[in-house]
Structure formats: structure tokens, C-alpha cells
Design an enzyme around this catalytic site. Sequence first.
Site, PDB file in Angstrom:
ATOM      1  N   LYS A   9      -1.418 -15.257  24.792  1.00 22.28           N
ATOM      2  CA  LYS A   9      -2.520 -15.319  25.756  1.00 22.28           C
ATOM      3  C   LYS A   9      -3.874 -15.412  25.035  1.00 22.28           C
ATOM      4  O   LYS A   9      -4.045 -14.835  23.972  1.00 22.28           O
ATOM      5  CB  LYS A   9      -2.481 -14.038  26.601  1.00 22.28           C
ATOM      6  CG  LYS A   9      -3.518 -13.994  27.690  1.00 22.28           C
ATOM      7  CD  LYS A   9      -3.260 -12.879  28.673  1.00 22.28           C
ATOM      8  CE  LYS A   9      -4.393 -12.855  29.664  1.00 22.28           C
ATOM      9  NZ  LYS A   9      -4.583 -14.167  30.337  1.00 22.28           N
ATOM     10  N   LYS A  14      -4.424 -14.118  18.366  1.00 21.94           N
ATOM     11  CA  LYS A  14      -3.697 -15.145  17.605  1.00 21.94           C
ATOM     12  C   LYS A  14      -4.467 -15.579  16.352  1.00 21.94           C
ATOM     13  O   LYS A  14      -3.883 -15.681  15.283  1.00 21.94           O
ATOM     14  CB  LYS A  14      -3.518 -16.412  18.451  1.00 21.94           C
ATOM     15  CG  LYS A  14      -2.534 -16.301  19.572  1.00 21.94           C
ATOM     16  CD  LYS A  14      -2.459 -17.625  20.326  1.00 21.94           C
ATOM     17  CE  LYS A  14      -3.775 -18.013  20.975  1.00 21.94           C
ATOM     18  NZ  LYS A  14      -4.264 -17.003  21.921  1.00 21.94           N
ATOM     19  N   LYS A  40     -10.884 -23.381  21.772  1.00 24.70           N
ATOM     20  CA  LYS A  40     -11.970 -22.555  21.218  1.00 24.70           C
ATOM     21  C   LYS A  40     -12.345 -22.937  19.785  1.00 24.70           C
ATOM     22  O   LYS A  40     -13.368 -22.510  19.275  1.00 24.70           O
ATOM     23  CB  LYS A  40     -11.559 -21.067  21.244  1.00 24.70           C
ATOM     24  CG  LYS A  40     -12.006 -20.330  22.492  1.00 24.70           C
ATOM     25  CD  LYS A  40     -12.097 -18.835  22.265  1.00 24.70           C
ATOM     26  CE  LYS A  40     -10.732 -18.173  22.298  1.00 24.70           C
ATOM     27  NZ  LYS A  40     -10.779 -16.739  21.906  1.00 24.70           N
ATOM     28  N   ASP A 125      -1.864 -19.544  27.302  1.00 31.19           N
ATOM     29  CA  ASP A 125      -2.092 -19.141  28.689  1.00 31.19           C
ATOM     30  C   ASP A 125      -1.413 -20.062  29.674  1.00 31.19           C
ATOM     31  O   ASP A 125      -1.003 -19.656  30.748  1.00 31.19           O
ATOM     32  CB  ASP A 125      -3.588 -19.174  29.018  1.00 31.19           C
ATOM     33  CG  ASP A 125      -4.312 -18.061  28.321  1.00 31.19           C
ATOM     34  OD1 ASP A 125      -4.493 -17.001  28.946  1.00 31.19           O
ATOM     35  OD2 ASP A 125      -4.672 -18.245  27.154  1.00 31.19           O
TER      36      ASP A 125
END
Lengths: 271, 271
Positions: A9, A14, A40, A125
Site C-alpha cells: 500500500k 516500500k 511518486k 494500492d
Amino acid sequence: MKQIALYGKGGIGKSTTSANLSAALSDQGLDILQIGCDPKRDSTRMLMNGRLIPTVMDLVRERGDRNISIEDVVFRGYGGVRCVEAGGPEPGVGCAGRGIIATFQILEKLGALQADVVLYDVLGDVVCGGFAMPMREGYAQEVYLVTSGELMSLYAANNICKAIARLSTRARSRCRLAGVICNAKNMPREKELVEEFAERINSRMIQFIPRDRIVQVSELNKKTVIEFASDSAQAEAYRNLARKVMENTRLDIPTPLEIEDLESLAYEYIK
Amino acid sequence: MKQIALYGKGGIGKSTTSANLSAALSDQGLDILQIGCDPKRDSTRMLMNGRLIPTVMDLVRERGDRNISIEDVVFRGYGGVRCVEAGGPEPGVGCAGRGIIATFQILEKLGALQADVVLYDVLGDVVCGGFAMPMREGYAQEVYLVTSGELMSLYAANNICKAIARLSTRARSRCRLAGVICNAKNMPREKELVEEFAERINSRMIQFIPRDRIVQVSELNKKTVIEFASDSAQAEAYRNLARKVMENTRLDIPTPLEIEDLESLAYEYIK
Ligand SMILES: Nc1ncnc2c1ncn2[C@@H]1O[C@H](COP(=O)(O)OP(=O)(O)O)[C@@H](O)[C@H]1O
Ligand SMILES: Nc1ncnc2c1ncn2[C@@H]1O[C@H](COP(=O)(O)OP(=O)(O)O)[C@@H](O)[C@H]1O
Ligand code: SF4
Ligand SMILES: [Mg+2]
Ligand SMILES: [Mg+2]
């Protein structure tokens, strides 16, 4: 060439785990390639002294995929770890998955998809075709789930298992569940909960990583814990993870839980 | 017909806010249709007494889209609010966005996409073409961002702004930023941070919703706060949000921030 992926998630840890794992593996003498597959695009930041390296997708949009050289997209960070960021889709428009696959193809064409270990850091996700690309197309072969004891992260991990199980039947994908990494939120009985979850999805918890302020302190110094606080207990947890990942031979087809069973499991550990 | 969407990072409180907003609007006498567009398919759960209603995508996969009647997919919950869950892509395989659009088309064909207010609850972690579908195809016209003061949720909100800005130039999409809802994590100076963020993206904070244990208590009772604790301050916050949403005429094209500026903004409020 070992090809591992960390899925979980958004916000679960991570990239922090990936960067520290890469740093630890590099310290062990291995040639590492870390590829961020999260829009990101900050997976490799702590290996690059806080720098956000250019993303492959931004470059493709600017110049076209024929005008990209290896130095444009592969950057050497801590310990010689090679860093790549796939980048994200055009907001509102593109497909994240197609961008990820395009990145892999460009790296292959440049002869850059080589290493002792390739580590893919992938958003977990949404387990749509897009973000499953590394697994579907045979790039990510050993998948590690990163989760805490929070129901929402277990839910995401469970969903990723559904994708792995489904893709394991396809010839091209060859991906298996290699283990569960608990990146703790320091909840009561969290380790036991994640251990039981891992067992029930036909895997096991390979490493428990405590929640530790040293992660924030290292981050403020724009470094991994391995680099900034190499004598800390947290650095040792990442080194243990690195050793276990290299020794791991257990690869499973996961057995995802039903929503109700996952919820009852999580609730057992709350009372 | 007012068509609003709540977008934000997974876990930020979109569904909690959506369900309470729908309940409050329904109490004000309006006919409400809430459509969950998050693969977690639990947007409407608190309006349905804890029940996870069948998803449109599951039914389409089981029977094909021609064999679906209105009673299969539209369920009446608290206060007569009509509830639909789009569901998710086949894990590892499908596109979430195509599933979302297919859901809207089925509802239109069944004559079910009618209400005083249609409320779309949409995952905002990835602003790919898939999850931007409600905005791209003209269904969601007024977008509310749900965020806390945490950098990661502001980052997601900022990304959604990039999508809105990009799509605002397309004829079909007609979507605008209607405001920012702060769903608090009770951080110091959180309200000021989110207010400033909202100003800087050319919008404003329309409601501050405190973090309150009454939300968990209501959830355990499988109800919205509006239903379970209608005299609470938290219920009043949701009713205020409902009033403001109905009165709101300010619709903007957002001005997303650069990553560095967003980070500096968030850091200003930490020290
Ligand atoms: N073990 C840990 N202890 C303390 N903080 C952590 C830990 N792991 C991650 N974090 C923090 O959580 C935040 C999110 O982690 P990140 O690795 O960026 O998540 P992801 O890549 O899954 O989105 C980071 O700011 C990081 O500092
Ligand atoms: N204002 C609030 N106060 C306390 N808890 C909240 C609040 N809003 C949401 N929560 C909790 O946060 C969790 C995630 O919220 P949810 O609405 O499911 O997020 P999303 O739909 O964005 O994924 C829920 O378990 C809910 O109980
Ligand atoms: S496949 Fe996934 S990443 Fe690609 S557009 Fe669809 S939802 Fe987005
Ligand atoms: Mg990350
Ligand atoms: Mg939700």
C-alpha cells in the site's frame, strides 16, 4: 540475475525498505539496480542524497523514447547502486502500467537491465493490469509484500496476492510470492498478526522491521539508515532482510483470504 | 442534478466523509445517489448497515452487462440514499477506469443515474486515465479533495489537481475544483496548513472535520455518525459540510504546486 519486487500500500514503507535493502545488498558486494515503479518517483531518493532523479516517462514525453541514453535515466547512488525512476502517467490521462513497461523496454534496449539483483519498488494500492505489469511481463519474479498490522495495508497485501495467484497461471509471468515483510507501526501484537496473515496466505513473514525514529533522522539527512546510522539496530534489521532475501528459496502461489476472514483475523488482534 | 466527487489518498477518509455527507443531505430532504469508485468497494457500507453490496463489475464478469437489472446494483440504505459500488478490475489484469465507466453507462441505461445529488467516491492515489474517468467523461463536475495535513495526502491531493487542471481544457470533462475538505489527523497547526495549501492551489478549505473516536464507535455499530450519534459535534461537522456543498458556487481551475514548494510548505508547519 535475481529479480525481486516489493509491493504494498502507498505509504507503507516500500521505498524506505527498498533503498535500505539495496544499500545493504550493495555493502555485501552485489551489483544492484533499483527501479522505482511508483508515480511518486522518490523510491531512490535516499540513495541519491535527497535528489529526485529525472523519470523515464518524463523524458519519453519530452523527447521520445529514441532520444534517451543510459546516462539520462540510470544514476549511480550510494555504494554504486544504480537508480532508475519510471515515473508516472500523464495525470488524468495515461496508464501507469504502460509507462512501467515502456521503461523496462527502454532499459533492455540500452543494455541496462542487468545486475546481480534488480529490485522493483511498485505501488500496490490498485492491482490493475497497469501496476501488475512488472509481474505480468516476467520482470518481477519474486514478490515481497510490505505490510504493517493495519487492516488497510493487509487488505492491499491480500489483493496483491489475488493478482499473483491469477498471474501464476500464465506462462509469461513466472511470478511467485517470496515472503512478507512487516514494516511495523508498533501496534500491540503486530508481529503475531502479520505472521499469522503470512501463514494463511501460504507464505511466511521473512523480516520484522521496527518503526524507529532513526528512519526519520536519516531521511532528514537525505540518507538511508544503512548509510547514516550503520551501527544502529535498524540498520541491522535491513542487513538481516538482505541476507534472508539472498538465501530465500521458498516461492509460493499465495492463497488470498476472503474479506470477512481478513477482517476477523485483524479484529482478533485488536481486543 | 448536482454531480460531486470526493477524491483523495486511500485511507484518508473519503468513504467515511462521503457516507456521512450523503446521510446528512438525505436528512435535508434530498434524493441522493452515492457511487463508490474505489476497488475497496466499501464506500456505501455504513449506509447499508455494514453490508458490502455486490459490485457492478463482479456482476458484469459473472453475467455480462445485458443481464443486469436495477435491483441487482442499486440498493436503498439509510434515509433512502441509493447505493452503488462499481467494484474493481480483475486483480492483475483489468483497468479500474474502464470498470468505472462501464458502471456509469449501465446505470444510465437503467435510468438509474438520476438524483438531486450524485456523489462519486473515488480513489485518488493514482491519477491515471483510469481513475480520472469520472472527471474525464463529464460525470463528476465538482471535485472535493479530502486530505489531512500529512505530506503524503497533500501530495495525492496536489496530483489530483494536476489532473483537474489538465482535464479542464477538454470539452467533455467540465470538471472543476470545488473545495478542500480537511479530514484531520489532529496534528498541530493542521487546519492552518490545509487552509494555506487550499489557497495556494487556487481553492479554499470548505470544512474542517476533526478526528474523533465517535467515527470508530459508529463504525463498530455499522452506521454513519449521522445515524448513530446525530447529536454529536462530529455529526454537526458533517451537516455543516452538507450545507456548504449545497450552497457552494465557487468552482476553480486549480494551480498545482511543484513538489519542492509542497514539501517546504509542509515543513513550515512541522517546526
Ligand atoms: N520502519 C520505519 N520506521 C519509521 N518510519 C518509517 C519506517 N518505514 C517508513 N517510514 C516512514 O514512512 C514514510 C513512508 O515511507 P515510504 O517508504 O515512502 O512509503 P511507500 O514507498 O510505501 O509509499 C516515510 O516518510 C518514512 O520515513
Ligand atoms: N474524522 C475521522 N475521525 C476518526 N476516524 C476516521 C475519520 N475519518 C475516517 N476515519 C477512519 O479512517 C479509516 C479510513 O477511512 P475511509 O473513509 O475508509 O478512507 P478512504 O475511503 O479514503 O479509503 C476508517 O476506518 C475510519 O474509521
Ligand atoms: S490499467 Fe491501471 S494504471 Fe492503467 S489506466 Fe487503468 S487503472 Fe490506471
Ligand atoms: Mg515509495
Ligand atoms: Mg473508501
